[in-house]
Design a protein around this motif. Sequence first.
Motif, PDB file in Angstrom:
ATOM      1  N   PRO A 154       1.256  15.504   1.727  1.00  0.00           N
ATOM      2  CA  PRO A 154       1.867  14.294   1.164  1.00  0.00           C
ATOM      3  C   PRO A 154       2.994  13.727   2.032  1.00  0.00           C
ATOM      4  O   PRO A 154       3.241  12.522   2.000  1.00  0.00           O
ATOM      5  CB  PRO A 154       2.390  14.756  -0.201  1.00  0.00           C
ATOM      6  CG  PRO A 154       2.342  16.237  -0.186  1.00  0.00           C
ATOM      7  CD  PRO A 154       1.336  16.641   0.832  1.00  0.00           C
ATOM      8  N   SER A 155       3.633  14.579   2.848  1.00  0.00           N
ATOM      9  CA  SER A 155       4.779  14.067   3.610  1.00  0.00           C
ATOM     10  C   SER A 155       4.339  13.114   4.715  1.00  0.00           C
ATOM     11  O   SER A 155       5.125  12.289   5.179  1.00  0.00           O
ATOM     12  CB  SER A 155       5.578  15.216   4.202  1.00  0.00           C
ATOM     13  OG  SER A 155       4.818  15.853   5.208  1.00  0.00           O
ATOM     14  N   LEU A 156       3.057  13.199   5.160  1.00  0.00           N
ATOM     15  CA  LEU A 156       2.573  12.293   6.207  1.00  0.00           C
ATOM     16  C   LEU A 156       2.687  10.837   5.774  1.00  0.00           C
ATOM     17  O   LEU A 156       2.847   9.939   6.589  1.00  0.00           O
ATOM     18  CB  LEU A 156       1.093  12.579   6.507  1.00  0.00           C
ATOM     19  CG  LEU A 156       0.757  13.563   7.620  1.00  0.00           C
ATOM     20  CD1 LEU A 156      -0.725  13.498   7.906  1.00  0.00           C
ATOM     21  CD2 LEU A 156       1.555  13.260   8.873  1.00  0.00           C
ATOM     22  N   GLN A 196      -3.924   8.474   2.753  1.00  0.00           N
ATOM     23  CA  GLN A 196      -4.374   8.566   1.364  1.00  0.00           C
ATOM     24  C   GLN A 196      -5.374   9.714   1.156  1.00  0.00           C
ATOM     25  O   GLN A 196      -5.304  10.421   0.162  1.00  0.00           O
ATOM     26  CB  GLN A 196      -5.001   7.247   0.909  1.00  0.00           C
ATOM     27  CG  GLN A 196      -5.203   7.237  -0.604  1.00  0.00           C
ATOM     28  CD  GLN A 196      -5.610   5.887  -1.120  1.00  0.00           C
ATOM     29  OE1 GLN A 196      -5.967   5.002  -0.360  1.00  0.00           O
ATOM     30  NE2 GLN A 196      -5.571   5.724  -2.431  1.00  0.00           N
ATOM     31  N   GLU A 197      -6.291   9.903   2.138  1.00  0.00           N
ATOM     32  CA  GLU A 197      -7.237  11.005   1.979  1.00  0.00           C
ATOM     33  C   GLU A 197      -6.540  12.358   2.085  1.00  0.00           C
ATOM     34  O   GLU A 197      -6.984  13.344   1.518  1.00  0.00           O
ATOM     35  CB  GLU A 197      -8.319  10.933   3.056  1.00  0.00           C
ATOM     36  CG  GLU A 197      -9.351   9.870   2.795  1.00  0.00           C
ATOM     37  CD  GLU A 197      -9.633   9.056   4.036  1.00  0.00           C
ATOM     38  OE1 GLU A 197      -9.944   9.649   5.079  1.00  0.00           O
ATOM     39  OE2 GLU A 197      -9.532   7.808   3.964  1.00  0.00           O
ATOM     40  N   PHE A 246      -6.505   2.005  -5.429  1.00  0.00           N
ATOM     41  CA  PHE A 246      -6.856   2.768  -6.618  1.00  0.00           C
ATOM     42  C   PHE A 246      -8.348   2.674  -6.940  1.00  0.00           C
ATOM     43  O   PHE A 246      -8.763   3.045  -8.035  1.00  0.00           O
ATOM     44  CB  PHE A 246      -6.030   2.294  -7.817  1.00  0.00           C
ATOM     45  CG  PHE A 246      -4.562   2.581  -7.677  1.00  0.00           C
ATOM     46  CD1 PHE A 246      -4.072   3.854  -7.925  1.00  0.00           C
ATOM     47  CD2 PHE A 246      -3.683   1.598  -7.284  1.00  0.00           C
ATOM     48  CE1 PHE A 246      -2.715   4.133  -7.790  1.00  0.00           C
ATOM     49  CE2 PHE A 246      -2.325   1.862  -7.143  1.00  0.00           C
ATOM     50  CZ  PHE A 246      -1.853   3.136  -7.395  1.00  0.00           C
ATOM     51  N   ALA A 247      -9.153   2.169  -5.987  1.00  0.00           N
ATOM     52  CA  ALA A 247     -10.591   2.017  -6.186  1.00  0.00           C
ATOM     53  C   ALA A 247     -10.894   1.300  -7.501  1.00  0.00           C
ATOM     54  O   ALA A 247     -11.736   1.734  -8.290  1.00  0.00           O
ATOM     55  CB  ALA A 247     -11.285   3.379  -6.142  1.00  0.00           C
ATOM     56  N   PHE A 292       0.832  -1.210   0.000  1.00  0.00           N
ATOM     57  CA  PHE A 292       0.000   0.000   0.000  1.00  0.00           C
ATOM     58  C   PHE A 292       0.862   1.254   0.000  1.00  0.00           C
ATOM     59  O   PHE A 292       0.476   2.286  -0.527  1.00  0.00           O
ATOM     60  CB  PHE A 292      -0.938   0.000   1.212  1.00  0.00           C
ATOM     61  CG  PHE A 292      -0.237  -0.085   2.528  1.00  0.00           C
ATOM     62  CD1 PHE A 292       0.092  -1.309   3.075  1.00  0.00           C
ATOM     63  CD2 PHE A 292       0.115   1.051   3.226  1.00  0.00           C
ATOM     64  CE1 PHE A 292       0.750  -1.391   4.290  1.00  0.00           C
ATOM     65  CE2 PHE A 292       0.769   0.976   4.445  1.00  0.00           C
ATOM     66  CZ  PHE A 292       1.088  -0.260   4.968  1.00  0.00           C
ATOM     67  N   TRP A 293       2.052   1.146   0.581  1.00  0.00           N
ATOM     68  CA  TRP A 293       2.936   2.313   0.622  1.00  0.00           C
ATOM     69  C   TRP A 293       3.528   2.591  -0.754  1.00  0.00           C
ATOM     70  O   TRP A 293       3.664   3.741  -1.160  1.00  0.00           O
ATOM     71  CB  TRP A 293       4.050   2.105   1.652  1.00  0.00           C
ATOM     72  CG  TRP A 293       4.886   3.320   1.876  1.00  0.00           C
ATOM     73  CD1 TRP A 293       4.456   4.510   2.386  1.00  0.00           C
ATOM     74  CD2 TRP A 293       6.277   3.472   1.588  1.00  0.00           C
ATOM     75  NE1 TRP A 293       5.513   5.393   2.431  1.00  0.00           N
ATOM     76  CE2 TRP A 293       6.645   4.786   1.959  1.00  0.00           C
ATOM     77  CE3 TRP A 293       7.246   2.624   1.064  1.00  0.00           C
ATOM     78  CZ2 TRP A 293       7.931   5.277   1.820  1.00  0.00           C
ATOM     79  CZ3 TRP A 293       8.536   3.110   0.932  1.00  0.00           C
ATOM     80  CH2 TRP A 293       8.874   4.424   1.299  1.00  0.00           C
TER      81      TRP A 293
END
Lengths: 323, 299
Positions: B262-264, B255-256, A264-265, A147-148
């Motif tokens: 983005p750095s999180l 992701q949300e 990616f849904a 996922f990363w």
Amino acid sequence: MIRFMAGRLMQMATILLLMSLLVYVLIGLMPGDPIDLMISANPDLTPADAERLKALHGLDRPLLERYWLWLSQALGGDLGYSRLHARPVLDVLLPALGNTVVLMGAAFLLSVAISLPAGIFAALRPASWVDYLVNLACFAGISVPPFWLALMLITLFSVILGILPASAVSTAPDPSFWDRLRHLAMPVATLGLLSAGGVTRYVRASMRETLRQDFVRTAAAKGVGRARLVLNHALPNALVPVITILALDVGALFSGALITEIMFAYPGMGKLLFDAIMGNDYNLALVGLLFATLVTLVCNLGADIGYAALDPRVTFAAVRDRG
Amino acid sequence: MGPWQLAWRRFRRHRLALASAALLALLTAAAILAPQLQSVLGVDPNAVDLLARLEPPSPAHPLGTDDLGRDVLARLLDGARVSLFVGLTAALASAVIGTFVGLIAGYYGGRFDALLMRTTDTVIALPLLPLLIVLAAVDPAKLGVPEAIARSEYLSLYRVIAIVALVGWTTVARLVRGSTLTVREREFVRAARALGSGPGRIMATHILPNVASPVIVATTLSAGNVILFESVLSFLGLGIQPPIASWGNMLTNAQELIWEAPSLAVYPGLLIFLTVIALNFLGDGLQDALDPRSGADGR
């Protein structure tokens, strides 16, 4: 051959049966049952109504009895309805399965396109900087959280560069082929890169083993050119064990596809299964898991048949007794 | 020179494994000293500050804050404790189960052995992740787990360890079984049997020490896999539950927030990646060192 196939089919049926029982029992152990959900959705239901509903759906019976009922219906071709989608399970599963096959197939091609040249080059020059770099990349591929990797690709290509969409499905009403391709690029890259690490290691190890063998040395002594020696003599032999391992990896590839689809849904089996488990859609979850298992088992069987067909030294009896 | 010294000499030649061992030692030290480090830096992993959401790095918050205004560095240190603890205990549990099963299967052979090999073949081939997700979604109270544990704040921790150990033992079992098969026929085992040692004693004192190398290597490699599985489950919201921080669940919201912050998404994933790759290199180096005949490919 017939005995081998019959034995393997029996074995597959046993595994599927055990899997279905295991998953049925596990799902029974998940919090909340369908009636609880109906009650929470409709506060007017009295406890007596709930009891009646449970009896209507057979939920007051013992677990094994319910499993038996489900099994006899499933074997009779009735796989039941999906609660979330309010449609027969198969109608929901088959399109998703098709999408997953597209994703996994494209990722597989990408993985092979990376692994074959990388593995061959590394095997031809052991302990060189190419070998070292390939080895490092392989370790990175098997160590990165799936996922990363997806998150980082999204960060790079969607957030920073802004050249690729962050979801797998186009929002346009009638997407062009090119548009679809752009949306598929990152999911396929994620899954392909994930699998390339392991596959390259197999190719490299198998190629090194083959290059050490007598027939390769004989061919070299007879003056066969280097490219011909590697591509025509060594490679086909080196690939035989790789094919078996690739098929055994289908299960792992499916696990990777599940995460990629969620990230990616992408409307495939993995996301469908995950949503079904999370959304208490028990029937869909159960049938979906069995489908995924069946596909994996069929791939394994295909690999064993291919292995015996490609390597005349291997007989079906030997494949059966292997391990 | 003793065998351990020889092994150490071979291990030293594997520079990546050496560097990995150093990195893992550093991470372990940081995890053990997390409370001290947090108080020295003056950061609290659980202090919510909604007025300081998603702040960039500053002297007060060296790596910035998350979506609830919590200090990212402090949570990463807490996450290291959880991820390393889960990796270590689940890998050890898999090693113990796998060694036990592998020893018995290899020593007695026969039907039990055949059944074991079939089971491990199947477990390796199955799509494991969906099954793990189902397992993680099971309600422990319905399983008859005591109330005190089922309602405990650390339930998610125990559960993840149990789930990954349940699928992790097969590799070790196969390796131990294979080594046991060869050691079983060696002269010193026959001699011990002739002198009247029972099966338990033979397995414990004669076979076990001789299968130690593959067990050590397999345990190191499986610790990496376990950390990966933990991170995936926690990321999906099925592993370690907030407010306990784990590297996986720190990424759940990433992701949300990827357009805002983005750095999180970078640090927790980077730490998982570095830990897992270090464990894989370490396992590779240990294999070269402890089992030099297996070839330089290390697989």
